[in-house]
Design an enzyme around this catalytic site. Sequence first.
Site, PDB file in Angstrom:
ATOM      1  CB  SER A  20      -0.947  -0.036   1.209  1.00  0.00           C
ATOM      2  OG  SER A  20      -1.867   1.033   1.158  1.00  0.00           O
ATOM      3  CG  HIS A  37      -4.177  -1.078  -0.720  1.00  0.00           C
ATOM      4  ND1 HIS A  37      -3.870  -1.078   0.619  1.00  0.00           N
ATOM      5  CD2 HIS A  37      -4.630  -2.327  -1.001  1.00  0.00           C
ATOM      6  CE1 HIS A  37      -4.120  -2.275   1.128  1.00  0.00           C
ATOM      7  NE2 HIS A  37      -4.576  -3.048   0.160  1.00  0.00           N
ATOM      8  CG  ASP A  81      -5.317  -5.888   2.307  1.00  0.00           C
ATOM      9  OD1 ASP A  81      -5.980  -6.913   2.580  1.00  0.00           O
ATOM     10  OD2 ASP A  81      -5.106  -5.491   1.146  1.00  0.00           O
TER      11      ASP A  81
END
Length: 350
Positions: A168, A195, A291
């Site tokens: 991310s 992401h 995540d």
Amino acid sequence: MTAGQPAQDIRVLVVDDSVVLRRIVVRALERYPGIAVAGSASNGRLGLVKVASLRPDAVVLDVEMPELDGFATLTEIRRVAPDLPVVLFSHVDERVAQQTLQAMSLGATDFVVKPNEASLELAEAYVAERLAPLLLGLATPRPALDLAARVVPQPETGRLAAVVVGVSTGGPDALHRLVGDLPADLPVPVLVVQHMPPVFTRLLAERLDRAGPLPVSEAVDGPVVRAGAVYLAPGGRHLTVRAGQAHVRVRLDDGPPENFCRPAADVLFRSAAAAYEGEVLAVVLTGMGRDGLRGCAAVREAGGQVVVQDPATAVIASMPTAVLQAGLAHAQVALDGLGAEIVRRVSAGA
């Protein structure tokens, strides 16, 4: 710092030529606990003056501005303050997205897409949800963590049929370095969740395709997954893999977000653990949030391997730290060594 604010508040400078957007960002950040707005500026030249005089903890920087645009402003900030977190504020269209990714390569820390909401209230809520936590994560000093004891070494003899990567905040630079370190003859596929919104993922895939010898593409639904290729999840869709009678194929879906993300690393990791019957190496890189944590648990349960980026080398350490704290990682490796670690583990199980 304004009287009455706690000493731990991070001080943010907002640089944007739009009066309306400056007001939206300033109001949203002023209301967010732990953040104080140090000042604002209407162009890059004024922004540089305020960086020098106010010494903020983080900067929110527009890409397109008169007098001095985001590129020139960022370049000068990096010359005088190489470690100052700079978050780009960007529109979602191809031209600006391309500029944003170029600015990331020049040293921007991350980016947030500008709000496109129907009211000022909704726009402020969007900024509070997307921008404020990122700024806090980037500018708040990290506590010293000794996580080496949580690493669970494992014999590296199991066969690996695929590598899956979750990343991310700080991801574009980390992926550029990782992909550039992988050899042309890598005998397994690499599937990546970064992401990032639509448009940006396609442009990022094009940039990563030039980073090293492996072909990189934004994933599309249906093709057979091929060894020696890198597949990047498209923004707004989950990337999964499904086993058929003879091949594993790429599958995209529009299922609900997980961990507030779509694509989500957890979704990819679970599907890979099932499709490849545990013969998977899961890699968790820099990023905010958790995540990848549940996905790594699924990979471990299926008999696969888990490696995380050493948190000390991450832009934001939350994602790899969560996996380490859960005792799921078989190794933590500095970013510069991750490519070699992947090759070593894949070769050990060949």
